[in-house]
Design a protein around this motif. Structure first.
Motif, short mmCIF file in Angstrom:
data_model
loop_
_atom_site.label_atom_id
_atom_site.label_comp_id
_atom_site.label_asym_id
_atom_site.label_seq_id
_atom_site.Cartn_x
_atom_site.Cartn_y
_atom_site.Cartn_z
N SER A 37 -51.79 95.70 -43.63
CA SER A 37 -50.88 96.52 -42.83
C SER A 37 -50.83 95.93 -41.43
O SER A 37 -51.86 95.74 -40.79
N PHE A 38 -49.64 95.61 -40.98
CA PHE A 38 -49.40 95.12 -39.63
C PHE A 38 -48.46 96.14 -39.00
O PHE A 38 -47.27 96.13 -39.26
N LEU A 39 -49.01 97.06 -38.20
CA LEU A 39 -48.26 98.24 -37.77
C LEU A 39 -47.60 98.07 -36.42
O LEU A 39 -46.94 98.98 -35.94
N SER A 40 -47.77 96.94 -35.79
CA SER A 40 -47.15 96.67 -34.51
C SER A 40 -46.64 95.24 -34.53
O SER A 40 -46.54 94.62 -35.58
N LYS A 41 -46.34 94.69 -33.38
CA LYS A 41 -45.82 93.32 -33.29
C LYS A 41 -46.88 92.33 -33.77
O LYS A 41 -48.02 92.37 -33.33
N SER A 42 -46.49 91.44 -34.70
CA SER A 42 -47.40 90.44 -35.24
C SER A 42 -46.74 89.08 -35.20
O SER A 42 -45.59 88.93 -35.58
N THR A 43 -47.48 88.09 -34.75
CA THR A 43 -46.98 86.72 -34.70
C THR A 43 -47.93 85.83 -35.48
O THR A 43 -49.14 85.83 -35.23
N PHE A 44 -47.39 85.09 -36.42
CA PHE A 44 -48.17 84.17 -37.23
C PHE A 44 -47.64 82.77 -36.93
O PHE A 44 -46.49 82.46 -37.22
N GLU A 45 -48.46 81.92 -36.34
CA GLU A 45 -48.03 80.58 -35.97
C GLU A 45 -48.03 79.62 -37.15
O GLU A 45 -47.41 78.58 -37.10
N ASP A 46 -48.75 79.97 -38.22
CA ASP A 46 -48.89 79.07 -39.35
C ASP A 46 -48.57 79.84 -40.63
O ASP A 46 -47.88 80.86 -40.60
N ASP A 47 -49.07 79.39 -41.77
CA ASP A 47 -48.77 79.98 -43.07
C ASP A 47 -49.43 81.35 -43.22
O ASP A 47 -50.48 81.62 -42.67
N GLY A 63 -44.23 81.50 -38.37
CA GLY A 63 -43.83 80.12 -38.10
C GLY A 63 -44.02 79.19 -39.26
O GLY A 63 -43.49 78.09 -39.27
N GLY A 64 -44.77 79.59 -40.28
CA GLY A 64 -45.04 78.72 -41.42
C GLY A 64 -44.49 79.31 -42.70
O GLY A 64 -43.64 80.20 -42.69
N ASN A 65 -44.99 78.82 -43.80
CA ASN A 65 -44.58 79.32 -45.11
C ASN A 65 -45.20 80.68 -45.36
O ASN A 65 -46.30 80.98 -44.88
N THR A 66 -44.51 81.52 -46.13
CA THR A 66 -44.98 82.88 -46.38
C THR A 66 -44.97 83.17 -47.87
O THR A 66 -43.95 82.95 -48.53
#
Length: 189
Positions: A37-47, A63-66
């Motif tokens: 659960s990501f309930l607020s702003k989330s930034t993923f720089e990679d996969d 920013g990467g593959n999901t």
């Protein structure tokens, strides 16, 4: 400011389950084997890879593959910056052909005899999709429709019956007992 910061001392982060209630930034690959659960702003720089169910409640930047397995809940506006690639689900030929709308939105079936398209299972109002209907090498196959399928003008469309012919049934689920559909005939293989 009330935020908790956890540094993971490795290049990639792997979690069993993960709940993030505040703003989060991940600089390396994130793998979650359970629910997330990501309930607020989330930034993923990679996969990002999540094999369990996922809930995203704020702005998410990846920013990467999901790869997200299980049920994914996106609460808010979804903006996609590139192509969405889906797959075809092959439906087994049978006297009564059943689409399970939990397995996909794009279907393919090859008719081996005269058939009936049964009411789909797991209908969700607003879901759309299509089914490619192929005639086998013999052709002359017909398709009857469950009454859940609603066609323009109240009539029932007729398949192209030439051997190896391809027709496309496009549908939109209006309610649990109403699937609006249109048949597009005679595509070339």
């Amino acid at each position: 400011d009330g935020a908790s910061v956890y540094n993971v001392d490795q290049s990639d982060a792997t979690f069993g389950s993960l709940e993030v209630t505040g703003t989060a930034k991940f600089d390396s690959t994130v793998t979650v084997s359970g629910t997330s659960s990501f309930l607020s702003k989330s930034t993923f720089e990679d996969d990002v890879s999540v094999s369990g169910n996922s809930t995203f409640g704020g702005t998410v930047t990846i920013g990467g593959n999901t790869v997200l397995g299980g049920t994914v809940a996106l609460n808010g506006i979804v903006t996609i910056g590139s192509a969405i690639k889906s797959f075809f689900t092959t439906i087994a030929d049978a006297a009564s052909i059943v689409m399970n709308l939990n397995t996909g939105n794009q279907f393919v079936v090859t008719l081996g005899a005269n058939r009936t398209l049964a009411a789909p299972t797991n209908l969700t109002a607003g879901q759309t999709g299509h089914i490619y209907v192929y005639q086998d090498g013999t052709g002359s196959r017909t398709l009857a429709y469950n009454t859940v399928f609603q066609f323009t003008g109240g009539g029932v469309p007729t398949l192209t019956t030439t051997a190896a012919a391809v027709d496309l049934l496009v549908f939109s689920v209006r309610a649990s007992d109403k699937v609006d559909a249109v048949l597009l005939n005679n595509f070339d293989r």
